[in-house]
Design an enzyme around this catalytic site. Structure first.
Site, PDB file in Angstrom:
ATOM      1  N   ASP A 180       0.698  -1.140   0.076  1.00 54.97           N
ATOM      2  CA  ASP A 180      -0.169  -0.095  -0.093  1.00 54.97           C
ATOM      3  C   ASP A 180       0.946   1.293  -0.133  1.00 54.97           C
ATOM      4  O   ASP A 180       2.124   1.067   0.245  1.00 54.97           O
ATOM      5  CB  ASP A 180      -1.026   0.005   1.156  1.00 54.97           C
ATOM      6  CG  ASP A 180      -0.475  -0.102   2.396  1.00 54.97           C
ATOM      7  OD1 ASP A 180       0.982  -0.325   2.565  1.00 54.97           O
ATOM      8  OD2 ASP A 180      -0.942  -0.273   3.568  1.00 54.97           O
TER       9      ASP A 180
ATOM     10  N   ASN B  54      -8.237   0.454  13.572  1.00 54.73           N
ATOM     11  CA  ASN B  54      -9.496   0.265  13.182  1.00 54.73           C
ATOM     12  C   ASN B  54      -9.658  -1.215  12.237  1.00 54.73           C
ATOM     13  O   ASN B  54     -10.668  -1.310  11.876  1.00 54.73           O
ATOM     14  CB  ASN B  54      -9.936   1.329  11.992  1.00 54.73           C
ATOM     15  CG  ASN B  54      -8.890   1.238  10.852  1.00 54.73           C
ATOM     16  OD1 ASN B  54      -8.167   0.531  10.981  1.00 54.73           O
ATOM     17  ND2 ASN B  54      -9.085   2.373  10.038  1.00 54.73           N
TER      18      ASN B  54
ATOM     19  N   HIS C  97      -7.906  -2.243   9.636  1.00 52.68           N
ATOM     20  CA  HIS C  97      -7.537  -2.447   8.337  1.00 52.68           C
ATOM     21  C   HIS C  97      -6.267  -3.300   8.218  1.00 52.68           C
ATOM     22  O   HIS C  97      -5.461  -3.535   9.304  1.00 52.68           O
ATOM     23  CB  HIS C  97      -7.480  -1.050   7.784  1.00 52.68           C
ATOM     24  CG  HIS C  97      -5.842  -0.308   8.273  1.00 52.68           C
ATOM     25  ND1 HIS C  97      -5.670   1.000   7.939  1.00 52.68           N
ATOM     26  CD2 HIS C  97      -4.927  -0.824   8.748  1.00 52.68           C
ATOM     27  CE1 HIS C  97      -4.413   1.541   8.232  1.00 52.68           C
ATOM     28  NE2 HIS C  97      -4.121   0.278   8.694  1.00 52.68           N
TER      29      HIS C  97
ATOM     30  N   GLU D  42      -9.701  -0.640   4.393  1.00 46.39           N
ATOM     31  CA  GLU D  42     -10.213   0.070   5.426  1.00 46.39           C
ATOM     32  C   GLU D  42     -11.631  -0.485   5.774  1.00 46.39           C
ATOM     33  O   GLU D  42     -12.385  -1.055   4.922  1.00 46.39           O
ATOM     34  CB  GLU D  42     -10.694   1.595   5.087  1.00 46.39           C
ATOM     35  CG  GLU D  42      -9.208   2.515   4.752  1.00 46.39           C
ATOM     36  CD  GLU D  42      -8.358   2.459   5.955  1.00 46.39           C
ATOM     37  OE1 GLU D  42      -8.749   3.003   6.995  1.00 46.39           O
ATOM     38  OE2 GLU D  42      -7.114   2.321   6.014  1.00 46.39           O
TER      39      GLU D  42
HETATM   40  P1  PGA Z   1       1.599  -0.038  13.024  1.00 50.24           P
HETATM   41  O1  PGA Z   1       0.495   0.032  11.754  1.00 50.24           O
HETATM   42  O2  PGA Z   1       2.593  -1.346  12.718  1.00 50.24           O
HETATM   43  O3  PGA Z   1       2.491   1.378  12.964  1.00 50.24           O
HETATM   44  O4  PGA Z   1       0.750   0.202  14.106  1.00 50.24           O
HETATM   45  C1  PGA Z   1      -0.051  -1.053  11.352  1.00 50.24           C
HETATM   46  C2  PGA Z   1      -1.011  -0.451  10.220  1.00 50.24           C
HETATM   47  O5  PGA Z   1      -1.836   0.526  10.390  1.00 50.24           O
HETATM   48  O6  PGA Z   1      -1.363  -1.474   9.430  1.00 50.24           O
END
Ligand code: PGA
Length: 242
Positions: free
Chosen positions: A67, A136, A138, A143
């Site tokens: 992404d 959340n 995702h 999302e």
């Molecule tokens: P993080 O992000 O590893 O910085 O907690 C995870 C994500 O949003 O996929």
């Protein structure tokens, strides 16, 4: 799907790094898709250390982008590309021809999605997809509310992603949309690994694993994957029903 528990983030990262190294030894032209974010940083460090120490050849490994923030160039220190370049591509001297990343500043992002879809098809799919999980639920930028039938697509970022995402940027970033591989692509990969560490991920991990499988928590779709591993440290697993 299997769940694996680790006492510490270090043990988790060492295990994931070893699996990836072993896979690359067995298949030197492996196709990998690796997440950016805080969670995989330690895993990437161990991959690089092990690869250098044991002289594992990564020169034929192909990397596909999971992404990227739409409109954020690779030179921005908060971009997904920057993270992977800093933690994997540069330390392992990955040839640029083996790095297939979303160009999120492209004029036509539908064409860009099709370009990445085609690259994945030409590579005969992705062998291992490694994802983190957002606050959340995702995975990638899939999302809440996303259709699970999508491959690469552009999506409006959820308010929680917009808020937590600022942590990666040195200055407030004008982020609104993401470009991402879709749930369908994640489900098609023969091996999917979801990593979560720390107590702040405990509540969303509980929802992911114990509530209904639905696009309200996109990570929950991984429970339908025949060969997925959810790797949790003690804190991320702390709210699960024992
Ligand atoms: P993080 O992000 O590893 O910085 O907690 C995870 C994500 O949003 O996929």
């Amino acid at each position: 799907m299997k769940i694996e528990f680790f006492d510490t983030p270090e043990l988790l990262a060492q295990t994931v790094a070893s699996s990836i190294i072993d896979f690359v030894i067995a298949k030197p032209n492996a196709v990998l898709c690796m997440a950016s974010g805080d969670t995989p940083r330690l895993t990437n460090k161990y991959i690089v250390e092990a690869a250098k120490k044991n002289r594992i050849d990564f020169s034929r490994v192909q990397f596909v982008s999971l992404d990227e923030w739409v409109g954020i160039p690779p030179s921005n220190t908060g971009s997904c590309y920057y993270f992977l370049n800093e933690t994997i591509f540069e330390p392992l001297n990955i040839p640029t021809t083996n790095i297939h990343f979303f160009n999120s500043t492209a004029g036509n992002l539908s064409v860009e999605c099709e370009r990445i879809n085609q690259i994945v098809e030409d590579l005969n799919g992705i062998d291992i997809i490694l994802v983190g999980i957002g606050m959340n639920g995702h995975i990638g930028f899939n999302e809440p509310g996303v259709s699970p039938d999508l491959f690469a697509h552009v999506i409006n970022l959820d308010p929680i992603t917009l808020q937590t995402g600022q942590k990666y940027f040195s200055e407030t970033a004008a982020i609104q949309k993401g470009i991402t591989l879709g749930i369908s692509r994640i489900m098609q990969s023969p091996l999917a690994i979801l990593l979560a560490t720390g107590s702040k991920k405990a509540a969303i991990i509980k929802k992911t694993l114990e509530e209904n499988i639905s696009n309200a928590v996109p990570a929950s779709f991984i429970r339908k994957h025949a060969n997925a591993f959810v790797m949790l440290d003690r804190e991320a697993a702390s709210l699960l029903n024992k």
